[in-house]
Scaffold this motif. Structure first.
Motif, PDB file in Angstrom:
ATOM      1  N   TRP A 123      41.941  34.911  35.407  1.00 14.45           N
ATOM      2  CA  TRP A 123      41.094  35.872  36.123  1.00 14.45           C
ATOM      3  C   TRP A 123      41.337  37.316  35.693  1.00 14.45           C
ATOM      4  O   TRP A 123      40.952  38.251  36.372  1.00 14.45           O
ATOM      5  CB  TRP A 123      41.314  35.725  37.629  1.00 14.45           C
ATOM      6  N   GLN A 124      41.942  37.515  34.537  1.00 15.16           N
ATOM      7  CA  GLN A 124      42.257  38.865  34.079  1.00 15.16           C
ATOM      8  C   GLN A 124      41.007  39.714  33.877  1.00 15.16           C
ATOM      9  O   GLN A 124      40.963  40.870  34.269  1.00 15.16           O
ATOM     10  CB  GLN A 124      43.055  38.824  32.785  1.00 15.16           C
ATOM     11  N   PRO A 132      48.641  40.114  40.706  1.00 15.08           N
ATOM     12  CA  PRO A 132      48.966  41.539  40.662  1.00 15.08           C
ATOM     13  C   PRO A 132      50.033  41.953  41.684  1.00 15.08           C
ATOM     14  O   PRO A 132      50.852  42.829  41.396  1.00 15.08           O
ATOM     15  CB  PRO A 132      47.627  42.218  40.972  1.00 15.08           C
ATOM     16  N   TRP A 156      39.657  40.755  37.303  1.00 14.22           N
ATOM     17  CA  TRP A 156      40.514  41.735  37.959  1.00 14.22           C
ATOM     18  C   TRP A 156      40.420  43.092  37.266  1.00 14.22           C
ATOM     19  O   TRP A 156      40.356  44.131  37.927  1.00 14.22           O
ATOM     20  CB  TRP A 156      41.967  41.245  37.969  1.00 14.22           C
ATOM     21  N   LEU A 169      42.823  36.974  42.836  1.00 12.19           N
ATOM     22  CA  LEU A 169      42.814  38.415  42.603  1.00 12.19           C
ATOM     23  C   LEU A 169      43.977  39.183  43.216  1.00 12.19           C
ATOM     24  O   LEU A 169      44.214  40.320  42.845  1.00 12.19           O
ATOM     25  CB  LEU A 169      41.503  39.018  43.137  1.00 12.19           C
ATOM     26  N   THR A 213      33.717  41.981  41.737  1.00 12.88           N
ATOM     27  CA  THR A 213      34.369  41.289  40.635  1.00 12.88           C
ATOM     28  C   THR A 213      33.424  40.420  39.819  1.00 12.88           C
ATOM     29  O   THR A 213      33.260  40.621  38.629  1.00 12.88           O
ATOM     30  CB  THR A 213      35.527  40.428  41.175  1.00 12.88           C
TER      31      THR A 213
END
Length: 68
Positions: free
Chosen positions: A50-51, A33, A54, A29, A13
């Motif tokens: 954190w898009q 989701p 990810w 992470l 990542t």
């Protein structure tokens, strides 16, 4: 096994997530989701911090393997 998978995901990542703790990886992470998958939503939140990390992880894992 879950620990090793989280460590590998963190390494793929970003540099920050490479050194992050398991709890941080879960919070950044996995939780968002997982919540999306559980509720059958289609998109990640717009302002999710954190898009980018990810999405990079997802793209890295799902692209075809490079030829040998």
């Amino acid at each position: 096994m879950a620990y090793n998978l989280l460590r590998a995901a963190g390494a793929l990542t970003s540099a920050f997530h490479t050194k992050a703790t398991t709890a941080t990886l879960r919070a950044h992470l996995v939780q968002v989701p997982a919540r999306i998958a559980r509720s059958a939503q289609r998109d990640l939140p717009r302002n999710w911090r954190w898009q980018k990390a990810w999405t990079h992880l997802f793209d890295t894992v799902h692209r075809p393997p490079e030829p040998a």
